[in-house]
Design a protein around this motif. Structure first.
Motif, PDB file in Angstrom:
ATOM      1  N   ARG A 102       1.331  -1.038   0.241  1.00  0.00           N
ATOM      2  CA  ARG A 102       0.297   0.135   0.011  1.00  0.00           C
ATOM      3  C   ARG A 102       0.675   1.332   0.000  1.00  0.00           C
ATOM      4  NH1 ARG A 102      -3.929  -3.058   3.205  1.00  0.00           N
ATOM      5  NH2 ARG A 102      -3.120  -2.158   4.780  1.00  0.00           N
ATOM      6  N   GLN A 103       2.151   1.367   0.885  1.00  0.00           N
ATOM      7  CA  GLN A 103       2.928   2.396   0.339  1.00  0.00           C
ATOM      8  C   GLN A 103       3.555   2.422  -0.865  1.00  0.00           C
ATOM      9  OE1 GLN A 103       3.069   4.903   3.047  1.00  0.00           O
ATOM     10  NE2 GLN A 103       2.693   4.024   5.103  1.00  0.00           N
ATOM     11  N   ARG A 104       3.685   1.735  -1.127  1.00  0.00           N
ATOM     12  CA  ARG A 104       4.044   1.500  -2.329  1.00  0.00           C
ATOM     13  C   ARG A 104       2.798   2.108  -3.546  1.00  0.00           C
ATOM     14  NH1 ARG A 104       7.611  -3.717  -5.039  1.00  0.00           N
ATOM     15  NH2 ARG A 104       8.415  -2.981  -3.580  1.00  0.00           N
ATOM     16  N   MET A 105       2.013   2.329  -3.313  1.00  0.00           N
ATOM     17  CA  MET A 105       1.046   2.536  -3.955  1.00  0.00           C
ATOM     18  C   MET A 105       0.615   4.136  -4.024  1.00  0.00           C
ATOM     19  SD  MET A 105      -1.771  -0.650  -3.758  1.00  0.00           S
ATOM     20  CE  MET A 105      -1.612  -2.346  -4.236  1.00  0.00           C
ATOM     21  N   GLY A 106       0.818   4.550  -2.668  1.00  0.00           N
ATOM     22  CA  GLY A 106       0.949   5.567  -2.711  1.00  0.00           C
ATOM     23  C   GLY A 106      -0.405   6.068  -1.698  1.00  0.00           C
ATOM     24  N   THR A 107      -0.789   6.642  -0.955  1.00  0.00           N
ATOM     25  CA  THR A 107      -0.540   7.065   0.543  1.00  0.00           C
ATOM     26  C   THR A 107      -1.528   8.262  -0.091  1.00  0.00           C
ATOM     27  OG1 THR A 107       0.462   7.662   2.628  1.00  0.00           O
ATOM     28  CG2 THR A 107      -0.476   5.162   2.093  1.00  0.00           C
TER      29      THR A 107
END
Length: 408
Positions: A102-107
């Motif tokens: 999820r951090q890679r996808m972006g928050t």
């Protein structure tokens, strides 16, 4: 003190970690077997090339034998036990690992993220799309919300390809952007076409709404999983598995060593430090026998496989046919605890034949011994693919022995 491994022991560790050491299950393969195999590998790379069978189905055959390929599709798109994401490439990953990505996808808020992208990378294709078609990214998401899962081509306003066959439509650019940032996920595939849907309708709630790990914590867990799946490797190897920069991989691996979750190792003839699980299952000889797709987790990292097995391997799909050394889509053949041969395969479905276009034994290998085992493996693969027999071509130093073995 680091554990010391001989080169032969490193081969055994690598093969065992990938569940390739030993006999395949002597029973009908269930969806639980498929699930367990993927979780042991950590991830399963997806590839579209269908000259023999699409690559993501083959590692399961290599480990489980004759299984129903529909089980993987059911696991991914009905049970939703695995999901598609970007690891070292497009991969199936266990759904419980969604929090790691999820951090890679972006928050960050998507509006802010798009605005920053346009400012910092104005020539990015998404930036150009935003500039040329204002509001289209938002419109695409709304269409998916209202209409349900869609392919990129089914979007209203999808547009035409921008350039040659690999050029993307506006719809594809938008869908892939939303996929990369986690707004949508892959809900299904039909004829390999991606069907996108809102992520909350694809990823089960218990895995979607749990804790979002920090980048450091996510990378640390990725490295632990990579060590388990690989058995032995360097920081670069493990970082590659989940597309983590080497310096970050090194930092997280050092933390795992300090925590006693893995251990450092010295491997014979390796220049770089290595890492292995905290407990090695066995260093005894293995009896592996498997054909490996070019994207099998054991061999897809070409530098690692050369370091461990002295096996120089490159895929030659993009090499002109006359310049290919071994063939278009070549499968390494692992036997015992060595990679002993490579085989160029094609499924001639209209003829019911698994065609061996080329077969090449590595140096110092007993051709008759290798051919006898390879013939058995090819017959098993033909059965799995629903083909009637194995046919041969003429190319390769192993072909005479293999042709004789197939007649036996």
């Amino acid at each position: 003190m680091p554990i010391t491994l001989s080169k032969q022991e490193a081969k055994r560790v690598a093969i065992r970690a990938q569940s390739l050491a030993g006999e395949r299950p002597d029973k009908q393969i269930t969806i639980d077997d498929v699930s367990g195999s993927i979780r042991a590998m950590g991830l399963l790379q997806i590839d579209s090339v269908n000259v023999c069978e699409r690559s993501h189905y083959v590692p399961l055959f290599s480990r489980l034998g004759d299984y129903d390929r529909n089980l993987l599709d059911k696991l991914a798109y009905e049970d939703k036990s695995v999901f598609e994401t970007w690891a070292h490439a497009a991969c199936f990953v266990p759904v419980e690992h969604h929090q790691l990505f999820r951090q890679r996808m972006g928050t960050e808020d998507l509006t802010k993220r798009v605005a920053r992208l346009v400012k910092e990378k104005p020539n990015h294709r998404v930036s150009k799309l935003v500039t040329e078609k204002p509001g289209f990214l938002e419109e695409v998401l709304e269409q998916v919300r209202e209409r349900g899962m869609l392919t990129a081509s089914e979007l209203n306003g999808a547009g035409k390809r921008a350039g040659p066959w690999w050029g993307h439509t506006s719809g594809k650019i938008a869908m892939e952007w939303h996929f990369s940032v986690g707004s949508v996920s892959i809900a299904d595939r039909k004829n390999f076409a991606r069907y996108y849907d809102l992520t909350e309708r694809v990823i089960p709630e218990e895995h979607l709404n749990g804790t979002t790990l920090s980048t450091v914590d996510a990378h640390r867990e990725m490295m632990r999983l990579a060590v388990t799946a690989h058995g032995v490797g360097t920081a670069a190897d493990f970082g590659n598995y989940y597309h983590v920069k080497k310096r970050d991989a090194e930092a997280r691996l050092a933390e795992l060593v300090d925590q006693g979750l893995i251990q450092s190792a010295q491997v014979e003839d390796w220049d770089e430090a290595a890492y292995v699980p905290s407990e090695l299952v066995s260093l005894e000889p293995t009896n592996a026998r498997a054909l490996l797709t070019p994207f099998d987790p054991l061999v897809w990292n070409r530098d690692r496989i050369e370091r461990i097995f002295d096996f120089f391997y490159r895929i030659e799909i993009y090499v002109p046919e006359k310049k290919r050394q071994y063939g278009y889509y070549v499968y390494p053949f692992v036997l015992g605890e060595e990679i002993v041969a490579r085989v160029d395969l094609k499924a001639e479905r209209d003829k019911g034949i698994l065609r061996v276009k080329g077969a090449f034994a590595e140096e110092m290998q007993d051709h008759e011994y290798v051919a006898a085992h390879l013939a058995e493996e090819l017959r098993l693969m033909a059965t799995w693919l629903g083909l009637k027999r194995v046919g041969t071509g003429r190319k390769g130093n192993l072909m005479p022995a293999l042709r004789s073995a197939l007649k036996g």
